[in-house]
Design an enzyme around this catalytic site. Structure first.
Site, PDB file in Angstrom:
ATOM      1  N   LYS A 209       3.675  15.973   1.035  1.00 53.42           N
ATOM      2  CA  LYS A 209       4.996  15.801   1.679  1.00 53.42           C
ATOM      3  C   LYS A 209       5.604  14.467   1.250  1.00 53.42           C
ATOM      4  O   LYS A 209       5.071  13.401   1.566  1.00 53.42           O
ATOM      5  CB  LYS A 209       4.887  15.802   3.205  1.00 53.42           C
ATOM      6  CG  LYS A 209       6.297  15.828   3.821  1.00 53.42           C
ATOM      7  CD  LYS A 209       6.331  15.423   5.277  1.00 53.42           C
ATOM      8  CE  LYS A 209       6.518  13.945   5.473  1.00 53.42           C
ATOM      9  NZ  LYS A 209       7.889  13.434   5.193  1.00 53.42           N
ATOM     10  N   GLY A 261       1.795   4.771   3.755  1.00 53.13           N
ATOM     11  CA  GLY A 261       2.893   4.553   4.695  1.00 53.13           C
ATOM     12  C   GLY A 261       2.563   3.398   5.611  1.00 53.13           C
ATOM     13  O   GLY A 261       1.760   2.519   5.267  1.00 53.13           O
ATOM     14  N   SER A 262       3.146   3.399   6.794  1.00 55.73           N
ATOM     15  CA  SER A 262       2.974   2.261   7.699  1.00 55.73           C
ATOM     16  C   SER A 262       1.606   2.291   8.378  1.00 55.73           C
ATOM     17  O   SER A 262       1.000   3.356   8.557  1.00 55.73           O
ATOM     18  CB  SER A 262       4.078   2.278   8.745  1.00 55.73           C
ATOM     19  OG  SER A 262       3.984   3.467   9.487  1.00 55.73           O
ATOM     20  N   THR A 263       1.157   1.135   8.793  1.00 54.12           N
ATOM     21  CA  THR A 263      -0.113   1.026   9.516  1.00 54.12           C
ATOM     22  C   THR A 263      -0.035   1.819  10.819  1.00 54.12           C
ATOM     23  O   THR A 263      -0.996   2.485  11.224  1.00 54.12           O
ATOM     24  CB  THR A 263      -0.417  -0.466   9.775  1.00 54.12           C
ATOM     25  OG1 THR A 263      -0.591  -1.091   8.502  1.00 54.12           O
ATOM     26  CG2 THR A 263      -1.665  -0.659  10.616  1.00 54.12           C
ATOM     27  N   GLU A 264       1.139   1.763  11.455  1.00 57.58           N
ATOM     28  CA  GLU A 264       1.330   2.463  12.723  1.00 57.58           C
ATOM     29  C   GLU A 264       1.067   3.974  12.569  1.00 57.58           C
ATOM     30  O   GLU A 264       0.291   4.567  13.315  1.00 57.58           O
ATOM     31  CB  GLU A 264       2.778   2.212  13.140  1.00 57.58           C
ATOM     32  CG  GLU A 264       3.186   2.676  14.487  1.00 57.58           C
ATOM     33  CD  GLU A 264       4.729   2.577  14.619  1.00 57.58           C
ATOM     34  OE1 GLU A 264       5.401   1.965  13.765  1.00 57.58           O
ATOM     35  OE2 GLU A 264       5.224   3.157  15.594  1.00 57.58           O
ATOM     36  N   GLY A 266      -0.446   5.405  10.020  1.00 59.99           N
ATOM     37  CA  GLY A 266      -1.823   5.563   9.551  1.00 59.99           C
ATOM     38  C   GLY A 266      -2.806   5.649  10.711  1.00 59.99           C
ATOM     39  O   GLY A 266      -3.735   6.462  10.708  1.00 59.99           O
ATOM     40  N   GLU A 283      -3.377   3.980   2.526  1.00 57.16           N
ATOM     41  CA  GLU A 283      -2.701   2.859   1.859  1.00 57.16           C
ATOM     42  C   GLU A 283      -1.577   2.440   2.790  1.00 57.16           C
ATOM     43  O   GLU A 283      -0.555   3.112   2.888  1.00 57.16           O
ATOM     44  CB  GLU A 283      -2.142   3.309   0.506  1.00 57.16           C
ATOM     45  CG  GLU A 283      -3.198   3.782  -0.479  1.00 57.16           C
ATOM     46  CD  GLU A 283      -4.019   2.656  -1.095  1.00 57.16           C
ATOM     47  OE1 GLU A 283      -3.797   1.486  -0.744  1.00 57.16           O
ATOM     48  OE2 GLU A 283      -4.900   2.955  -1.905  1.00 57.16           O
ATOM     49  N   CYS A 317       5.041  -2.565  -0.357  1.00 60.45           N
ATOM     50  CA  CYS A 317       3.943  -2.849   0.569  1.00 60.45           C
ATOM     51  C   CYS A 317       3.251  -4.167   0.231  1.00 60.45           C
ATOM     52  O   CYS A 317       2.783  -4.868   1.109  1.00 60.45           O
ATOM     53  CB  CYS A 317       2.941  -1.714   0.516  1.00 60.45           C
ATOM     54  SG  CYS A 317       2.468  -1.314  -1.173  1.00 60.45           S
ATOM     55  N   GLU A 414       5.530  -7.037   9.098  1.00 61.30           N
ATOM     56  CA  GLU A 414       6.024  -6.524   7.827  1.00 61.30           C
ATOM     57  C   GLU A 414       7.503  -6.179   7.992  1.00 61.30           C
ATOM     58  O   GLU A 414       7.857  -5.350   8.830  1.00 61.30           O
ATOM     59  CB  GLU A 414       5.234  -5.270   7.435  1.00 61.30           C
ATOM     60  CG  GLU A 414       5.624  -4.776   6.063  1.00 61.30           C
ATOM     61  CD  GLU A 414       4.904  -3.491   5.675  1.00 61.30           C
ATOM     62  OE1 GLU A 414       4.796  -2.587   6.517  1.00 61.30           O
ATOM     63  OE2 GLU A 414       4.468  -3.399   4.504  1.00 61.30           O
TER      64      GLU A 414
HETATM   65  P1  NAP Z   1       5.998   5.655   7.529  1.00 60.53           P
HETATM   66  O1  NAP Z   1       7.051   5.666   8.534  1.00 60.53           O
HETATM   67  O2  NAP Z   1       4.595   5.460   7.949  1.00 60.53           O
HETATM   68  O3  NAP Z   1       6.140   7.005   6.713  1.00 60.53           O
HETATM   69  C1  NAP Z   1       5.313   7.345   5.623  1.00 60.53           C
HETATM   70  C2  NAP Z   1       5.271   8.843   5.490  1.00 60.53           C
HETATM   71  O4  NAP Z   1       4.633   9.408   6.646  1.00 60.53           O
HETATM   72  C3  NAP Z   1       6.634   9.497   5.407  1.00 60.53           C
HETATM   73  O5  NAP Z   1       6.560  10.617   4.537  1.00 60.53           O
HETATM   74  C4  NAP Z   1       6.844   9.917   6.852  1.00 60.53           C
HETATM   75  O6  NAP Z   1       7.770  10.964   6.967  1.00 60.53           O
HETATM   76  C5  NAP Z   1       5.467  10.376   7.250  1.00 60.53           C
HETATM   77  N1  NAP Z   1       5.187  10.394   8.675  1.00 60.53           N
HETATM   78  C6  NAP Z   1       5.877   9.840   9.704  1.00 60.53           C
HETATM   79  N2  NAP Z   1       5.247  10.083  10.881  1.00 60.53           N
HETATM   80  C7  NAP Z   1       4.136  10.802  10.595  1.00 60.53           C
HETATM   81  C8  NAP Z   1       3.063  11.339  11.386  1.00 60.53           C
HETATM   82  N3  NAP Z   1       3.002  11.176  12.686  1.00 60.53           N
HETATM   83  N4  NAP Z   1       2.079  12.004  10.750  1.00 60.53           N
HETATM   84  C9  NAP Z   1       2.090  12.144   9.402  1.00 60.53           C
HETATM   85  N5  NAP Z   1       3.071  11.678   8.609  1.00 60.53           N
HETATM   86  C10 NAP Z   1       4.079  10.991   9.185  1.00 60.53           C
HETATM   87  O7  NAP Z   1       6.268   4.541   6.441  1.00 60.53           O
HETATM   88  P2  NAP Z   1       7.611   4.302   5.669  1.00 60.53           P
HETATM   89  O8  NAP Z   1       8.517   3.523   6.541  1.00 60.53           O
HETATM   90  O9  NAP Z   1       8.107   5.552   5.052  1.00 60.53           O
HETATM   91  O10 NAP Z   1       7.069   3.439   4.463  1.00 60.53           O
HETATM   92  C11 NAP Z   1       6.913   2.090   4.536  1.00 60.53           C
HETATM   93  C12 NAP Z   1       5.460   1.722   4.810  1.00 60.53           C
HETATM   94  O11 NAP Z   1       4.616   2.210   3.780  1.00 60.53           O
HETATM   95  C13 NAP Z   1       5.251   0.243   4.832  1.00 60.53           C
HETATM   96  O12 NAP Z   1       4.456  -0.108   5.919  1.00 60.53           O
HETATM   97  C14 NAP Z   1       4.524  -0.031   3.528  1.00 60.53           C
HETATM   98  O13 NAP Z   1       3.753  -1.179   3.534  1.00 60.53           O
HETATM   99  C15 NAP Z   1       3.722   1.196   3.361  1.00 60.53           C
HETATM  100  N6  NAP Z   1       3.329   1.372   1.966  1.00 60.53           N
HETATM  101  C16 NAP Z   1       2.028   1.125   1.614  1.00 60.53           C
HETATM  102  C17 NAP Z   1       1.627   1.260   0.299  1.00 60.53           C
HETATM  103  C18 NAP Z   1       0.220   0.973  -0.111  1.00 60.53           C
HETATM  104  O14 NAP Z   1      -0.148   1.333  -1.221  1.00 60.53           O
HETATM  105  N7  NAP Z   1      -0.598   0.362   0.717  1.00 60.53           N
HETATM  106  C19 NAP Z   1       2.549   1.674  -0.668  1.00 60.53           C
HETATM  107  C20 NAP Z   1       3.855   1.912  -0.280  1.00 60.53           C
HETATM  108  C21 NAP Z   1       4.224   1.772   1.043  1.00 60.53           C
HETATM  109  P3  NAP Z   1       9.345  10.658   7.046  1.00 60.53           P
HETATM  110  O15 NAP Z   1       9.735   9.763   5.946  1.00 60.53           O
HETATM  111  O16 NAP Z   1       9.921  11.980   6.815  1.00 60.53           O
HETATM  112  O17 NAP Z   1       9.553  10.071   8.375  1.00 60.53           O
END
Ligand code: NAP
Ligand code: MG
Length: 504
Positions: A209, A261-264, A266, A283, A317, A414
């Site tokens: 997704k 995605g976000s730690t929250e 995750g 990640e 990130c 962050e």
């Molecule tokens: P996010 O809100 O955690 O979303 C990441 C993905 O998860 C999106 O596809 C999101 O869908 C989906 N999602 C949301 N709620 C979910 C749930 N309850 N269960 C499963 N999936 C769910 O993060 P973001 O704001 O898109 O991205 C930014 C974050 O990603 C930052 O914290 C960044 O540090 C982190 N990041 C980490 C790395 C790494 O390699 N460590 C790389 C890139 C980014 P929707 O978009 O459709 O809401």
């Protein structure tokens, strides 16, 4: 062509000498003619789900809009997957694994991956434009970084597919089966490549997704999979927001899930999967320290700091969002940084001269605005260049906070935007202490002339990646991943492949 008027030459020489120039507004120093990228992104008006090798309408018949954050105009409609679509995607992935992909010799899988990489290269400009329109990042980044790096990941893993006996010397490896993957919006195509290439090289099949705001390049990649003749069901894309992500992560079929995605979020996923025997890679977020010692090449360090935090609007990130600078050079570094960010061009991401494009969504812009307001309230000294922002679309000026304390929100949370917090230190031990004083541990940067200090810092810093005298350098051969609340598991390199196999 840049034009420089005589009256502005004194400003330019001040900047070159590292002296604070008088207050400038963007465009005072350099005036560039617009240089819009013109390639056709070949967008469809509507994107369906990609299941079992075909584009299919969602069973619920619902769609959502993907907009261009640079001007808030609608780009395309994207299918909204429901639970039945996620079931269909997993059923297709399981059939493809059992029937074809899991049995195919590695050398045969490699041919598909090479083909995908080459087809992506053939359509590189088209993909770069689509990525910039959908996500807001500057065209020079999607053109020079995202798309070539995505192709590089497919090439690199194609090279591994017939050499998997060397992934774990002395052991045999086998695929895990079906994998569920969810990715964020900051590097939409590149994250697809990071996730898919190792999984496929190892013989797994996938349901992925993309993020809600940036699904288009994944669905364009699906067109390449069709053109490459990838067997149906090997990769399936289901689109939608968080609920669809949760359905992909919590489904009983996958043997492994991989989340970026976000730690929250995750943590929510890990709670849902606690007690299962599924393999996981997480990640997550970061709050990297970029550490500048007094013997560092300062001009080079300033470029590295700017690249570390303003690259991709700070939607990274591993962004170097905390600058730790040795007290004796702090004033000099700050003056040079201010001058440098006055020359950054903020605006139309499709212009080849743009350095800072659009913030990915209104929601993200609101979050950045809130955290910056908190930084001001907590007493940080804020600097922003007086550049003009486009009237429509989501934009944020590059922002520096100096005089920040360790406890301040801008130094701890962050922000995921173009916002740098500056702290100072006196000794090596203090730098290490401050750098590690965070819940995260994804990356760090060290700027110094001393090789021994680089080795000491990279040993002591609790960060998955430590860059020395450079920042934000990526390579498919090099494993990437976090410590602490930045997650676990690695992506890239031999270590990344180990996370997609079992040892037999
Ligand atoms: P996010 O809100 O955690 O979303 C990441 C993905 O998860 C999106 O596809 C999101 O869908 C989906 N999602 C949301 N709620 C979910 C749930 N309850 N269960 C499963 N999936 C769910 O993060 P973001 O704001 O898109 O991205 C930014 C974050 O990603 C930052 O914290 C960044 O540090 C982190 N990041 C980490 C790395 C790494 O390699 N460590 C790389 C890139 C980014 P929707 O978009 O459709 O809401
Ligand atoms: Mg969009």
């Amino acid at each position: 062509m840049p034009t420089l008027t005589a009256s502005k030459k004194s400003n330019r020489s001040a900047v070159r000498a590292g002296r604070p120039a008088p207050e400038l507004i963007l465009g005072d120093l350099w005036e560039f003619d617009p240089a819009p990228e013109s390639a056709d992104p070949k967008l469809k008006a509507r994107y369906e789900l990609f299941i079992d090798g075909k584009f299919v309408a969602p069973k619920g018949g619902r769609y959502f809009d993907s907009i261009n954050p640079a001007n808030e105009q609608k780009l395309a409609e994207i299918a909204l997957a429901g639970p039945a679509d996620v079931d269909a995607a997993y059923a297709a992935a399981q059939r493809a694994y059992d029937g074809v992909w899991g049995k195919l010799p590695g050398r045969e899988r490699a041919k598909y991956l090479y083909r995908i990489a080459r087809l992506l290269q053939d359509r590189a400009r088209e993909f770069a434009v689509a990525e910039t329109l959908d996500g807001g990042k500057p065209i020079k980044e999607s053109r020079d970084f995202d798309v070539p790096m995505a192709a590089a990941h497919f090439f690199y893993h194609a090279g591994w597919a017939d050499k998997l006996d060397y992934v774990a010397p002395g052991r045999k490896v086998a695929p895990l089966g079906v994998v569920g993957q969810v990715i964020p919006w900051n590097f939409p195509l590149l994250m697809c490549a990071w996730k898919l290439a190792p999984a496929l090289a190892m013989g797994n099949t996938v349901v992925l997704k993309p993020a809600e705001t940036t699904s288009i390049t994944a669905l364009k990649l699906a067109e390449i999979f069709q053109d490459a003749g990838l067997p149906p069901g090997v990769v399936n894309f289901v689109t939608g927001a968080g609920e669809v992500g949760a359905a992909v992560m919590n489904h009983p079929t996958p043997a492994k899930i991989a989340f970026t995605g976000s730690t929250e979020v995750g943590k929510i996923i890990m709670r849902g999967l606690a007690g299962t025997d599924k393999k996981m890679t997480m990640e997550l977020g970061g709050k990297a320290a970029n550490i500048v010692f007094d013997d560092a090449p300062i001009d080079q360090a300033v470029e590295g700091i700017v690249n570390g935090i303003f690259f991709n609007q700070g939607h990274v990130c591993c962004a170097g969002s905390r600058l730790l600078v040795q007290e004796s050079v702090a004033a000099k570094v700050l003056a040079k940084l201010k001058n440098r960010i006055r020359t950054l061009r903020v605006g139309d991401p499709m212009d080849k001269n743009t350095d800072i494009g659009a913030i990915n969504s209104r929601e993200q812009l609101d979050k950045i605005t809130r955290l910056v307001a908190a930084g001001v309230k907590e007493g940080g000294e804020m600097f922003q260049p007086a550049c003009k922002l486009p009237a429509k679309g989501f934009y944020f000026r590059p922002t520096i906070f100096s005089g920040v304390s360790m406890s301040s929100r801008v130094a701890r949370e962050e922000i995921f935007g173009p916002v740098l917090s500056i702290l100072t230190f006196r000794t090596v031990d203090e730098a290490i202490e401050k750098a590690n004083n965070t819940a995260y541990g994804l990356s760090a940067g060290v700027w110094t002339d001393k090789g021994s200090r680089i080795l000491k810092m990279s040993t002591e810093l609790k960060a998955g990646v430590v860059w020395a005298n450079t920042y934000n350098k990526f390579d498919p051969t090099s494993p990437f991943g976090g410590y602490k609340e930045s997650g676990f598991g690695r992506e890239g390199g031999r270590q990344g492949l180990l996370d997609y196999c079992k040892l037999v």
